[in-house]
Design a protein around this motif. Structure first.
Motif, PDB file in Angstrom:
ATOM      1  N   GLU A  21       2.313  87.392  68.503  1.00 42.77           N
ATOM      2  CA  GLU A  21       2.895  88.522  69.243  1.00 42.77           C
ATOM      3  C   GLU A  21       4.225  88.946  68.629  1.00 42.77           C
ATOM      4  O   GLU A  21       4.515  90.142  68.533  1.00 42.77           O
ATOM      5  CB  GLU A  21       3.119  88.158  70.721  1.00 42.77           C
ATOM      6  CG  GLU A  21       1.867  87.907  71.525  1.00 42.77           C
ATOM      7  CD  GLU A  21       1.036  89.154  71.791  1.00 42.77           C
ATOM      8  OE1 GLU A  21       1.342  90.236  71.266  1.00 42.77           O
ATOM      9  OE2 GLU A  21       0.045  89.024  72.522  1.00 42.77           O
ATOM     10  N   HIS A  47       1.439 100.246  74.225  1.00 42.57           N
ATOM     11  CA  HIS A  47       1.070  98.868  73.933  1.00 42.57           C
ATOM     12  C   HIS A  47       2.231  98.078  73.334  1.00 42.57           C
ATOM     13  O   HIS A  47       2.301  96.860  73.483  1.00 42.57           O
ATOM     14  CB  HIS A  47      -0.166  98.787  73.041  1.00 42.57           C
ATOM     15  CG  HIS A  47      -0.756  97.408  73.034  1.00 42.57           C
ATOM     16  ND1 HIS A  47      -1.102  96.749  74.189  1.00 42.57           N
ATOM     17  CD2 HIS A  47      -1.001  96.532  72.037  1.00 42.57           C
ATOM     18  CE1 HIS A  47      -1.554  95.539  73.896  1.00 42.57           C
ATOM     19  NE2 HIS A  47      -1.496  95.381  72.584  1.00 42.57           N
ATOM     20  N   THR A  51       3.499  94.672  74.723  1.00 43.35           N
ATOM     21  CA  THR A  51       3.668  93.513  73.844  1.00 43.35           C
ATOM     22  C   THR A  51       5.024  92.845  74.074  1.00 43.35           C
ATOM     23  O   THR A  51       5.122  91.615  74.082  1.00 43.35           O
ATOM     24  CB  THR A  51       3.482  93.927  72.365  1.00 43.35           C
ATOM     25  OG1 THR A  51       2.201  94.542  72.233  1.00 43.35           O
ATOM     26  CG2 THR A  51       3.546  92.728  71.426  1.00 43.35           C
ATOM     27  N   GLN A  54       4.555  90.837  76.974  1.00 46.75           N
ATOM     28  CA  GLN A  54       3.684  89.698  76.702  1.00 46.75           C
ATOM     29  C   GLN A  54       4.478  88.545  76.104  1.00 46.75           C
ATOM     30  O   GLN A  54       4.268  87.375  76.450  1.00 46.75           O
ATOM     31  CB  GLN A  54       2.546  90.116  75.769  1.00 46.75           C
ATOM     32  CG  GLN A  54       1.551  91.049  76.461  1.00 46.75           C
ATOM     33  CD  GLN A  54       0.521  91.616  75.506  1.00 46.75           C
ATOM     34  OE1 GLN A  54       0.582  91.400  74.288  1.00 46.75           O
ATOM     35  NE2 GLN A  54      -0.433  92.353  76.043  1.00 46.75           N
ATOM     36  N   GLU A 112      -6.426  88.964  69.080  1.00 47.36           N
ATOM     37  CA  GLU A 112      -5.673  88.507  70.251  1.00 47.36           C
ATOM     38  C   GLU A 112      -6.603  88.195  71.430  1.00 47.36           C
ATOM     39  O   GLU A 112      -6.404  87.215  72.143  1.00 47.36           O
ATOM     40  CB  GLU A 112      -4.659  89.576  70.668  1.00 47.36           C
ATOM     41  CG  GLU A 112      -3.523  89.720  69.680  1.00 47.36           C
ATOM     42  CD  GLU A 112      -2.435  90.634  70.230  1.00 47.36           C
ATOM     43  OE1 GLU A 112      -1.298  90.174  70.327  1.00 47.36           O
ATOM     44  OE2 GLU A 112      -2.726  91.794  70.572  1.00 47.36           O
ATOM     45  N   TYR A 116      -6.529  84.718  73.386  1.00 44.03           N
ATOM     46  CA  TYR A 116      -6.207  84.604  74.817  1.00 44.03           C
ATOM     47  C   TYR A 116      -7.414  84.135  75.623  1.00 44.03           C
ATOM     48  O   TYR A 116      -7.259  83.449  76.637  1.00 44.03           O
ATOM     49  CB  TYR A 116      -5.652  85.922  75.372  1.00 44.03           C
ATOM     50  CG  TYR A 116      -4.225  86.168  74.950  1.00 44.03           C
ATOM     51  CD1 TYR A 116      -3.196  85.370  75.446  1.00 44.03           C
ATOM     52  CD2 TYR A 116      -3.906  87.172  74.048  1.00 44.03           C
ATOM     53  CE1 TYR A 116      -1.889  85.569  75.047  1.00 44.03           C
ATOM     54  CE2 TYR A 116      -2.593  87.380  73.639  1.00 44.03           C
ATOM     55  CZ  TYR A 116      -1.586  86.573  74.144  1.00 44.03           C
ATOM     56  OH  TYR A 116      -0.299  86.768  73.743  1.00 44.03           O
ATOM     57  N   GLU A 142      -4.726  93.420  76.715  1.00 40.59           N
ATOM     58  CA  GLU A 142      -5.279  93.514  75.351  1.00 40.59           C
ATOM     59  C   GLU A 142      -6.635  94.226  75.375  1.00 40.59           C
ATOM     60  O   GLU A 142      -6.926  95.068  74.529  1.00 40.59           O
ATOM     61  CB  GLU A 142      -5.454  92.125  74.716  1.00 40.59           C
ATOM     62  CG  GLU A 142      -4.239  91.226  74.713  1.00 40.59           C
ATOM     63  CD  GLU A 142      -3.106  91.691  73.827  1.00 40.59           C
ATOM     64  OE1 GLU A 142      -3.044  92.881  73.467  1.00 40.59           O
ATOM     65  OE2 GLU A 142      -2.242  90.855  73.516  1.00 40.59           O
TER      66      GLU A 142
HETATM   67 FE   LIG Z   1      -0.596  91.161  72.548  1.00 39.67          FE
END
Ligand SMILES: [Fe+2]
Length: 164
Positions: A21, A47, A51, A54, A112, A116, A142
């Motif tokens: 990330e 995004h 991120t 995240q 990703e 995850y 995501e």
């Molecule tokens: Fe991500």
């Protein structure tokens, strides 16, 4: 670090994601600079904000788990970003560049999503419920980002690129 349990493997994977990330966050502005399509630009901008969050959520996870998030370099992410950068050096028509950037971005997203997905499975198995919730939030972002990229590609970018 010697891995002796599923929990060790989980931490190892989490560190890998955390590093991925961070690498991605650094690379995103360069990718956004090359984008012409407005919808694509806004999907990528959104995004990028996600991120940033995240990264913070992962830091929260490490805090809950009581371990440091440092120590891993995600070589796969490094490779995907390198490929994206090399692609962006091409002299390409705007629409073709946009379509290529979507292709790169979806590779990143799918990588990703895989990571995850695995992390969620381990967190569930190990009973790290609070961490699991945070990871599920990230995973769903995501997946949505990937869907939005598909939508932008199918609705405009690929069609325009095809006309050339
Ligand atoms: Fe991500």
């Amino acid at each position: 670090m010697k891995l002796t349990s599923l929990n060790d493997l989980f931490i190892h994977q989490m560190r890998d994601l955390y590093n991925a990330e961070q690498q991605l966050l650094k690379a995103m502005p360069d990718m956004m600079e090359k984008v012409s399509n407005k919808n694509l630009a806004s999907v990528m901008k959104d995004h990028m904000k996600e991120t940033e969050n995240q990264v913070k959520r992962l830091e929260q996870c490490f805090e809950i788990l009581g371990v440091s998030g440092k120590g891993e370099k995600c070589k796969a992410m490094e490779g995907i970003i390198k490929e994206a950068k090399e692609f962006m050096e091409h002299d390409a028509d705007q629409e073709v560049m946009d379509a290529g950037i979507i292709a790169c971005a979806q590779r990143l997203e799918h990588y990703e999503i895989a990571g995850y997905g695995t992390a969620c499975t381990y967190a569930k198995f190990l009973g790290h419920d609070e961490v699991l919730n945070l990871l599920q939030e990230i995973l769903s972002e995501e997946k949505k980002a990937d869907e939005k990229l598909t939508f932008v590609a199918e609705s405009a970018v690929n069609k325009k690129a095809e006309r050339h």
